[in-house]
Design a protein around this motif. Structure first.
Motif, mmCIF file in Angstrom:
data_model
loop_
_atom_site.group_PDB
_atom_site.id
_atom_site.type_symbol
_atom_site.label_atom_id
_atom_site.label_comp_id
_atom_site.label_asym_id
_atom_site.label_seq_id
_atom_site.Cartn_x
_atom_site.Cartn_y
_atom_site.Cartn_z
ATOM 1 N N GLY A 197 70.124 74.878 38.411
ATOM 2 C CA GLY A 197 69.762 76.165 38.993
ATOM 3 C C GLY A 197 70.955 77.094 39.125
ATOM 4 N N THR A 198 71.150 77.641 40.310
ATOM 5 C CA THR A 198 72.238 78.590 40.528
ATOM 6 C C THR A 198 73.601 77.915 40.660
ATOM 7 O OG1 THR A 198 71.890 78.504 42.923
ATOM 8 C CG2 THR A 198 70.709 80.222 41.696
ATOM 9 N N PHE A 199 73.645 76.579 40.616
ATOM 10 C CA PHE A 199 74.902 75.871 40.842
ATOM 11 C C PHE A 199 75.795 75.827 39.610
ATOM 12 C CE2 PHE A 199 72.766 74.743 44.599
ATOM 13 C CZ PHE A 199 73.686 74.202 45.494
ATOM 14 N N LEU A 200 75.265 76.013 38.421
ATOM 15 C CA LEU A 200 76.046 75.878 37.196
ATOM 16 C C LEU A 200 77.001 77.065 37.063
ATOM 17 C CD1 LEU A 200 76.216 73.833 34.882
ATOM 18 C CD2 LEU A 200 74.664 75.280 33.580
ATOM 19 N N SER A 201 78.270 76.847 37.404
ATOM 20 C CA SER A 201 79.279 77.921 37.434
ATOM 21 C C SER A 201 78.802 79.080 38.301
ATOM 22 C CB SER A 201 79.591 78.420 36.015
ATOM 23 O OG SER A 201 80.471 77.549 35.376
ATOM 24 N N GLY A 202 78.132 78.772 39.385
ATOM 25 C CA GLY A 202 77.540 79.805 40.227
ATOM 26 C C GLY A 202 78.571 80.638 40.971
ATOM 27 N N MET A 208 81.991 93.717 47.764
ATOM 28 C CA MET A 208 82.935 93.662 46.656
ATOM 29 C C MET A 208 83.597 92.295 46.526
ATOM 30 S SD MET A 208 82.757 96.488 45.086
ATOM 31 C CE MET A 208 84.218 96.431 44.037
ATOM 32 N N LYS A 209 83.127 91.330 47.309
ATOM 33 C CA LYS A 209 83.708 89.991 47.257
ATOM 34 C C LYS A 209 82.943 89.107 46.272
ATOM 35 C CE LYS A 209 83.356 89.222 51.697
ATOM 36 N NZ LYS A 209 83.455 88.550 53.015
ATOM 37 N N ILE A 210 83.677 88.311 45.513
ATOM 38 C CA ILE A 210 83.104 87.333 44.594
ATOM 39 C C ILE A 210 83.765 85.990 44.888
ATOM 40 C CG2 ILE A 210 82.792 86.630 42.201
ATOM 41 C CD1 ILE A 210 83.034 89.507 41.356
ATOM 42 N N PHE A 211 82.958 84.955 45.059
ATOM 43 C CA PHE A 211 83.541 83.633 45.237
ATOM 44 C C PHE A 211 82.608 82.583 44.645
ATOM 45 C CE2 PHE A 211 81.269 84.875 49.059
ATOM 46 C CZ PHE A 211 80.465 83.794 49.345
ATOM 47 N N PRO A 212 83.176 81.491 44.109
ATOM 48 C CA PRO A 212 82.367 80.442 43.486
ATOM 49 C C PRO A 212 81.536 79.689 44.515
ATOM 50 C CG PRO A 212 84.664 79.763 43.590
ATOM 51 C CD PRO A 212 84.623 81.195 44.023
ATOM 52 N N SER A 221 78.773 73.777 40.456
ATOM 53 C CA SER A 221 79.044 72.726 39.479
ATOM 54 C C SER A 221 79.895 73.337 38.375
ATOM 55 C CB SER A 221 77.733 72.176 38.908
ATOM 56 O OG SER A 221 77.989 71.224 37.899
ATOM 57 N N ILE A 222 81.198 73.046 38.395
ATOM 58 C CA ILE A 222 82.126 73.686 37.473
ATOM 59 C C ILE A 222 82.376 72.821 36.240
ATOM 60 C CG2 ILE A 222 84.462 74.598 37.209
ATOM 61 C CD1 ILE A 222 84.430 75.262 40.169
ATOM 62 N N SER A 227 81.863 71.141 30.226
ATOM 63 C CA SER A 227 81.366 70.106 29.323
ATOM 64 C C SER A 227 80.356 70.679 28.338
ATOM 65 C CB SER A 227 80.730 68.967 30.133
ATOM 66 O OG SER A 227 80.280 67.932 29.294
ATOM 67 N N LEU A 228 79.468 71.537 28.821
ATOM 68 C CA LEU A 228 78.483 72.164 27.939
ATOM 69 C C LEU A 228 79.162 73.103 26.949
ATOM 70 C CD1 LEU A 228 75.687 72.954 30.552
ATOM 71 C CD2 LEU A 228 75.570 71.273 28.700
ATOM 72 N N ALA A 229 80.168 73.830 27.409
ATOM 73 C CA ALA A 229 80.893 74.731 26.518
ATOM 74 C C ALA A 229 81.602 73.940 25.419
ATOM 75 C CB ALA A 229 81.896 75.565 27.305
ATOM 76 N N ALA A 230 82.194 72.800 25.766
ATOM 77 C CA ALA A 230 82.874 71.966 24.781
ATOM 78 C C ALA A 230 81.904 71.410 23.748
ATOM 79 C CB ALA A 230 83.605 70.820 25.488
ATOM 80 N N ALA A 231 80.640 71.223 24.160
ATOM 81 C CA ALA A 231 79.623 70.704 23.241
ATOM 82 C C ALA A 231 79.059 71.795 22.343
ATOM 83 C CB ALA A 231 78.492 70.046 24.030
ATOM 84 N N GLY A 232 79.522 73.032 22.526
ATOM 85 C CA GLY A 232 79.104 74.107 21.642
ATOM 86 C C GLY A 232 78.034 75.022 22.188
ATOM 87 N N PHE A 233 77.642 74.822 23.444
ATOM 88 C CA PHE A 233 76.623 75.690 24.023
ATOM 89 C C PHE A 233 77.243 77.030 24.415
ATOM 90 C CE2 PHE A 233 74.708 71.552 24.648
ATOM 91 C CZ PHE A 233 73.366 71.785 24.358
ATOM 92 N N LYS A 234 76.502 78.097 24.186
ATOM 93 C CA LYS A 234 76.929 79.424 24.597
ATOM 94 C C LYS A 234 76.486 79.648 26.033
ATOM 95 C CE LYS A 234 76.583 84.326 23.359
ATOM 96 N NZ LYS A 234 75.978 85.316 22.410
ATOM 97 N N LEU A 235 77.423 79.977 26.890
ATOM 98 C CA LEU A 235 77.116 80.141 28.305
ATOM 99 C C LEU A 235 76.871 81.613 28.628
ATOM 100 C CD1 LEU A 235 79.789 77.757 29.888
ATOM 101 C CD2 LEU A 235 77.474 77.222 29.119
#
Length: 374
Positions: A197-202, A208-212, A221-222, A227-235
């Motif tokens: 859900g919203t946890f994947l690099s959320g 004006m504040k942004i925080f993980p 979930s960082i 891992s998905l990016a290394a496998a070739g998935f476009k995020l």
């Protein structure tokens, strides 16, 4: 050296989890609960991994289920023997580790039931229920902890593990062989279902504040994103807005339009003829924004990073430090009032719905909608 963790029917070594199962589901939200119970119903040994056991079934946003389109989806899930519809209204006949018995749960999670678009044809009717946040989570957890073939464990997945030596994977990245937790422990499995859900690099945007964060007070979930990016998935990244919460004791309801539940509520589940709270439904309220409200919002747009990033069309990933493309053509989401004022400048007002979060919370969610009908 790690502590031995007891799980049913699994052999476990100290330091590394060596048990083998068929399906590992990551995430304990709506999708994760349905994926885990669905896999277990097929007879596959299933493990649900979530960061916190106590937040399984958490209703992070407005605690309601259904609506136009989504209400039909909930009933389709119910037709496939899913759990959401039954937890939202009443539920019985869940698979228990002991036997297939009636667990006699009188779930009171649904506190108002309403069919939207009733004045139109049946094809566009939208069953919707306002849910008691605490009761829904309590009963969903009770269902999952008693589900045959399903085990649950707290843990954060850091990496996907692949077998690159299998000849059958010569034309693919690899064959899934398990997941690695941020503790270093390894869970071997042949299938992984990602329901983060919203946890994947959320990220959370407040002013004006942004925080993980996955949601407020919960880490994102960082590692899994990397891992998905290394496998070739476009995020990519989709935006959504969480409704404001108001203390009910500070609201003047005078002049607002009451929205009552249906006299004869329609349950989500096809297994049931009625709902337990038919005679104890809460009241929701409808009001509207004003031109003065819209002007105040326009004067403050420069103070909202959510709006500024939307205008640029790019959101930066704190995982790769590279821009994520915004997906303007993606699925519908819950827009903020700021976004609605920008998107529909010709409108002088928008519907505002005040909906209670539960029987005893005293808090109301503020939802903006133009297409919800009584």
């Amino acid at each position: 050296m790690y502590t031995m963790v007891p799980l049913n029917n699994f052999s476990i070594d100290v330091g590394v989890l060596t048990f083998v199962l068929l399906v590992c589901v990551i995430g304990g939200g709506h999708a994760g609960c349905e994926a885990a119970t669905g896999a277990a119903r097929t007879g596959a040994r299933t493990l649900l991994l979530t960061q916190k056991l106590e937040t399984i079934g958490e209703l992070s946003c407005n605690p309601s289920i259904g609506g136009v389109g989504k209400g039909t989806l909930v009933r389709e899930v119910d037709a496939l023997d899913g759990v959401m519809g039954r937890v939202a209204g009443t539920f019985r006949n869940f698979s228990s580790r002991k036997s297939l018995v009636d667990l006699h749960f009188a779930d009171k999670a649904g506190i108002q039931f309403h069919i939207l678009n009733r004045s139109k044809g049946a094809a566009v009717w939208g069953p919707r229920a306002q849910i008691d946040r605490k009761l829904y989570k309590k009963h969903m957890q009770e269902v999952l902890h008693n589900y045959s073939g399903l085990d649950i464990r707290a843990g954060s997945v850091f990496d996907l593990l692949f077998d690159h030596s299998d000849p059958s994977t010569s034309d693919r990245w690899g064959k899934i062989k398990g997941v690695k937790l941020d503790s270093g422990e390894v869970v071997q499995c042949s299938q992984v279902v990602i329901c983060t859900g919203t946890f994947l690099s959320g990220e959370i945007h407040i002013g004006m504040k942004i925080f993980p964060a996955g949601r407020i007070n919960d880490a994102p979930s960082i590692g899994l994103s990397a891992s998905l990016a290394a496998a070739g998935f476009k995020l990519g990244r989709l935006q959504t807005g969480t409704p404001a919460r108001l203390d009910g004791t500070t609201i003047n309801f005078t002049g607002m339009e009451k929205q009552l539940g249906d006299v004869l509520p329609s349950p989500f589940s096809y297994l049931h003829q009625d709902v337990p709270n038919a005679a104890n439904q809460v009241v929701c309220y409808q009001t509207r924004t004003t031109p003065a409200t819209h002007q105040l919002i326009r004067d403050s747009l420069h103070l909202s990073v959510h709006i500024q990033e939307t205008k640029k069309g790019l959101l930066t990933s704190f995982v790769t430090d590279k821009p994520f493309p915004e997906l303007p053509g993606g699925p519908r989401y819950c827009p903020s009032l700021e976004a609605k004022v920008r998107r529909f400048p010709q409108k002088e007002s928008h519907n505002v719905w005040l909906e209670p979060e539960g029987y005893d919370s005293g808090t109301y969610c503020v939802v903006y909608s133009d297409d919800q009908e009584g």
